[in-house]
Write a protein that holds these residues in place. Structure first.
Motif, PDB file in Angstrom:
ATOM      1  N   CYS A 249       0.859  -1.187   0.000  1.00  0.00           N
ATOM      2  CA  CYS A 249       0.000   0.000   0.000  1.00  0.00           C
ATOM      3  C   CYS A 249       0.893   1.234   0.000  1.00  0.00           C
ATOM      4  CB  CYS A 249      -0.903   0.007   1.233  1.00  0.00           C
ATOM      5  SG  CYS A 249      -1.987  -1.433   1.366  1.00  0.00           S
ATOM      6  N   PRO A 250       0.944   1.996  -1.089  1.00  0.00           N
ATOM      7  CA  PRO A 250       1.882   3.121  -1.168  1.00  0.00           C
ATOM      8  C   PRO A 250       1.577   4.258  -0.205  1.00  0.00           C
ATOM      9  CG  PRO A 250       0.422   3.101  -3.071  1.00  0.00           C
ATOM     10  CD  PRO A 250       0.182   1.818  -2.330  1.00  0.00           C
ATOM     11  N   ASN A 251       0.377   4.281   0.385  1.00  0.00           N
ATOM     12  CA  ASN A 251       0.022   5.347   1.325  1.00  0.00           C
ATOM     13  C   ASN A 251       0.454   5.056   2.751  1.00  0.00           C
ATOM     14  OD1 ASN A 251      -1.998   3.276   1.170  1.00  0.00           O
ATOM     15  ND2 ASN A 251      -3.421   4.545   2.326  1.00  0.00           N
ATOM     16  N   VAL A 252       1.159   3.929   2.968  1.00  0.00           N
ATOM     17  CA  VAL A 252       1.545   3.522   4.320  1.00  0.00           C
ATOM     18  C   VAL A 252       3.050   3.626   4.505  1.00  0.00           C
ATOM     19  CG1 VAL A 252       1.481   1.669   6.045  1.00  0.00           C
ATOM     20  CG2 VAL A 252      -0.422   1.947   4.435  1.00  0.00           C
ATOM     21  N   MET A 253       3.461   4.153   5.674  1.00  0.00           N
ATOM     22  CA  MET A 253       4.855   4.179   6.098  1.00  0.00           C
ATOM     23  C   MET A 253       4.945   3.481   7.445  1.00  0.00           C
ATOM     24  SD  MET A 253       5.818   8.075   4.838  1.00  0.00           S
ATOM     25  CE  MET A 253       7.584   7.917   5.079  1.00  0.00           C
ATOM     26  N   VAL A 254       6.149   3.351   8.000  1.00  0.00           N
ATOM     27  CA  VAL A 254       6.325   2.629   9.260  1.00  0.00           C
ATOM     28  C   VAL A 254       7.342   3.335  10.138  1.00  0.00           C
ATOM     29  CG1 VAL A 254       8.087   1.071   8.299  1.00  0.00           C
ATOM     30  CG2 VAL A 254       6.783   0.355  10.311  1.00  0.00           C
ATOM     31  N   LYS A 255       7.099   3.304  11.458  1.00  0.00           N
ATOM     32  CA  LYS A 255       8.035   3.878  12.413  1.00  0.00           C
ATOM     33  C   LYS A 255       8.926   2.797  13.008  1.00  0.00           C
ATOM     34  CE  LYS A 255       5.191   7.837  13.704  1.00  0.00           C
ATOM     35  NZ  LYS A 255       4.552   8.629  14.784  1.00  0.00           N
ATOM     36  N   LEU A 256      10.223   3.049  12.968  1.00  0.00           N
ATOM     37  CA  LEU A 256      11.208   2.187  13.620  1.00  0.00           C
ATOM     38  C   LEU A 256      11.274   2.639  15.068  1.00  0.00           C
ATOM     39  CD1 LEU A 256      13.994   2.227  10.862  1.00  0.00           C
ATOM     40  CD2 LEU A 256      12.013   0.706  11.063  1.00  0.00           C
ATOM     41  N   SER A 257      10.422   2.065  15.886  1.00  0.00           N
ATOM     42  CA  SER A 257      10.245   2.563  17.246  1.00  0.00           C
ATOM     43  C   SER A 257       9.563   1.513  18.103  1.00  0.00           C
ATOM     44  CB  SER A 257       9.372   3.837  17.224  1.00  0.00           C
ATOM     45  OG  SER A 257       8.076   3.538  16.707  1.00  0.00           O
ATOM     46  N   GLY A 258       9.547   1.765  19.402  1.00  0.00           N
ATOM     47  CA  GLY A 258       8.686   1.038  20.315  1.00  0.00           C
ATOM     48  C   GLY A 258       9.149  -0.318  20.782  1.00  0.00           C
ATOM     49  N   LEU A 259      10.339  -0.761  20.390  1.00  0.00           N
ATOM     50  CA  LEU A 259      10.772  -2.101  20.791  1.00  0.00           C
ATOM     51  C   LEU A 259      11.397  -2.119  22.184  1.00  0.00           C
ATOM     52  CD1 LEU A 259      12.086  -3.744  17.503  1.00  0.00           C
ATOM     53  CD2 LEU A 259       9.769  -3.587  18.431  1.00  0.00           C
ATOM     54  N   GLY A 260      11.295  -1.007  22.901  1.00  0.00           N
ATOM     55  CA  GLY A 260      11.682  -1.000  24.306  1.00  0.00           C
ATOM     56  C   GLY A 260      10.500  -1.266  25.227  1.00  0.00           C
ATOM     57  N   MET A 261       9.304  -1.381  24.651  1.00  0.00           N
ATOM     58  CA  MET A 261       8.133  -1.657  25.470  1.00  0.00           C
ATOM     59  C   MET A 261       8.154  -3.097  25.986  1.00  0.00           C
ATOM     60  SD  MET A 261       4.966   0.298  23.581  1.00  0.00           S
ATOM     61  CE  MET A 261       5.162  -0.525  21.997  1.00  0.00           C
ATOM     62  N   ARG A 262       7.556  -3.285  27.145  1.00  0.00           N
ATOM     63  CA  ARG A 262       7.487  -4.621  27.733  1.00  0.00           C
ATOM     64  C   ARG A 262       6.799  -5.609  26.809  1.00  0.00           C
ATOM     65  NH1 ARG A 262       5.586  -4.932  33.858  1.00  0.00           N
ATOM     66  NH2 ARG A 262       7.431  -3.587  33.954  1.00  0.00           N
ATOM     67  N   LEU A 263       5.846  -5.139  26.027  1.00  0.00           N
ATOM     68  CA  LEU A 263       5.107  -6.004  25.115  1.00  0.00           C
ATOM     69  C   LEU A 263       6.013  -6.780  24.171  1.00  0.00           C
ATOM     70  CD1 LEU A 263       2.128  -3.731  23.971  1.00  0.00           C
ATOM     71  CD2 LEU A 263       1.946  -5.877  25.236  1.00  0.00           C
ATOM     72  N   SER A 264       7.132  -6.159  23.771  1.00  0.00           N
ATOM     73  CA  SER A 264       8.004  -6.783  22.776  1.00  0.00           C
ATOM     74  C   SER A 264       8.782  -7.966  23.325  1.00  0.00           C
ATOM     75  CB  SER A 264       8.968  -5.748  22.201  1.00  0.00           C
ATOM     76  OG  SER A 264       8.256  -4.668  21.615  1.00  0.00           O
ATOM     77  N   GLY A 265       8.905  -8.046  24.627  1.00  0.00           N
ATOM     78  CA  GLY A 265       9.490  -9.228  25.242  1.00  0.00           C
ATOM     79  C   GLY A 265      10.999  -9.318  25.224  1.00  0.00           C
ATOM     80  N   PHE A 266      11.702  -8.224  24.965  1.00  0.00           N
ATOM     81  CA  PHE A 266      13.161  -8.283  24.966  1.00  0.00           C
ATOM     82  C   PHE A 266      13.742  -8.243  26.382  1.00  0.00           C
ATOM     83  CE2 PHE A 266      12.288  -6.504  20.686  1.00  0.00           C
ATOM     84  CZ  PHE A 266      12.880  -7.511  19.946  1.00  0.00           C
ATOM     85  N   ARG A 267      12.979  -7.747  27.333  1.00  0.00           N
ATOM     86  CA  ARG A 267      13.319  -7.778  28.752  1.00  0.00           C
ATOM     87  C   ARG A 267      14.620  -7.042  29.074  1.00  0.00           C
ATOM     88  NH1 ARG A 267      11.641 -13.511  31.366  1.00  0.00           N
ATOM     89  NH2 ARG A 267      11.813 -12.129  33.174  1.00  0.00           N
ATOM     90  N   PHE A 268      14.836  -5.943  28.384  1.00  0.00           N
ATOM     91  CA  PHE A 268      16.007  -5.122  28.706  1.00  0.00           C
ATOM     92  C   PHE A 268      15.960  -4.652  30.154  1.00  0.00           C
ATOM     93  CE2 PHE A 268      15.290  -3.926  24.086  1.00  0.00           C
ATOM     94  CZ  PHE A 268      16.277  -4.776  23.601  1.00  0.00           C
TER      95      PHE A 268
END
Length: 377
Positions: A249-268
């Protein structure tokens, strides 16, 4: 927030201070496309707090404010009350634009909240947001779009049901789509926060409204807790397939962000010492590189997601982590990732043409920067 998965990781200044790094590629201009400000019981992150985090030697030129359920007006109808958040963010932007606090232009664009489930009745709310942000973008106003949480899952521990009333089929519903239609008509964009199993529904929405700009928040809601814990490769495969389809979909972009949230499960947050940028890059690389591969650098943008991600790492270290992942990219690709994509999507009025900051950050002190050139606004 009643569910444990959605409690923000606590911000521990001493823990964060134990890990300091000099900024990588300090002359590279940066726009932070995603951050919040708020004051709630037990939680405060306002202008001075964000400004202190930005002063870590990286050349951050501007930021984009994204709705955070704060400063709602108490003297208007519930539908209109979120306009107070835009008034608040625009006031912060005015403080920053004065130049009294340095060169960075905080809240240079504002993304607010309006309930699109109101259907056609959302129109006056959107128009009031535009007015509160200083008028249309063409006349220098700062209001750019709406974020209404779409996050939903059969497991209520994975989304903030206490704050946001979402349903499985919300994106497909007639009232939501009737409200969504007004965004494009008013020249507004949509920030999409959802969980990765919902990406196909966003793809359907994007195809139904090809003229409305949409940006997928936080890499598309990567999950690594609850029933997704220990299933990273399985999640990666399903997420990757959905992401590539959305990228058509050419009208969509994405943010490289948010992987510090607990939801992501990296457990930093569980480490004895805050992670280094190399640690972050190792953990994030498969996800960020897939986003860049699917969308191209010119449709990807960096975002800090502060202060939510601050429970996992400091601002400067997190930005170093993203720069490490992008280290082999060309100068043009880096410009896209770190400032140009966000500037184009949010129509930011920033001078990105020359380097006017000399970084004083070092491995022992990443807290100060000295301005050496003219104000850029």
């Amino acid at each position: 927030m009643t569910h444990g998965a959605f409690q923000h990781n606590p911000i521990r200044p001493e823990w964060l201070a134990a890990r300091t790094e000099a900024p990588l590629d300090p002359a590279l201009p940066v726009v932070d496309s995603h951050h919040h400000l708020y004051q709630r019981p037990g939680l405060k992150y306002l202008f001075d707090d964000m400004l202190a985090d930005l002063r870590c030697g990286h050349d951050v030129r501007g930021t984009v404010y994204v709705q955070a359920r704060t400063m709602y007006r108490a003297d208007v109808s519930p539908a209109m009350s979120p306009v107070g958040e835009t008034e608040f963010a625009n006031g912060v932007a005015a403080m920053s634009a004065s130049g009294l606090y340095g060169d960075v232009r905080m809240c240079a664009a504002i993304v607010g909240f309006a309930d699109l489930l109101l259907g056609d009745d959302v129109r006056p709310v959107l128009e009031r947001h535009i007015t509160a942000g200083g008028g249309p973008a063409s006349e220098g106003g700062r209001f750019r779009g709406i974020r209404q949480s779409l996050a939903w899952d059969g497991d209520a521990a994975l989304f903030n049901a206490a704050a946001y009333s979402t349903t499985e089929d919300m994106m497909d519903s007639a009232p939501f789509r009737a409200g969504f239609a007004h965004l494009g008509e008013l020249g507004l964009s949509f920030d999409a926060w959802l969980l990765f199993p919902q990406i196909p529904r966003l793809t359907s929405l994007a195809r139904a409204f090809p003229e409305t700009p949409i940006v997928l928040n936080h890499c598309g809601g990567v999950l690594g807790i609850e029933r997704f814990a220990g299933r990273q490769q399985e999640v990666l495969a399903e997420w990757k397939a959905s992401l590539h389809d959305l990228a058509k979909c050419p009208n969509v972009m994405v943010k490289l962000s948010g992987l510090g949230m607990r939801l992501s499960g990296f457990r930093f947050e569980d480490r004895d010492r805050a992670p280094s940028s190399a640690d972050l890059a190792d953990a994030w690389r498969p996800w960020f590189e897939t986003c860049i591969e699917a969308f191209g650098a010119d449709r990807c943008m960096y975002g800090s997601n502060f202060p939510v991600d601050k429970g996992s790492y400091s601002f400067g270290v997190g930005l170093n982590g993203v720069k490490r992942i992008a280290s082999s990219a060309s100068a043009e690709e880096k410009a896209d990732l770190f400032w140009r994509s966000a500037t184009r999507f949010y129509r930011l009025r920033l001078d990105m043409t020359s380097s006017w900051r000399v970084a004083l950050a070092s491995a022992d002190d990443c807290r100060e920067a000295r301005d050496v050139g003219p104000q850029h606004i």
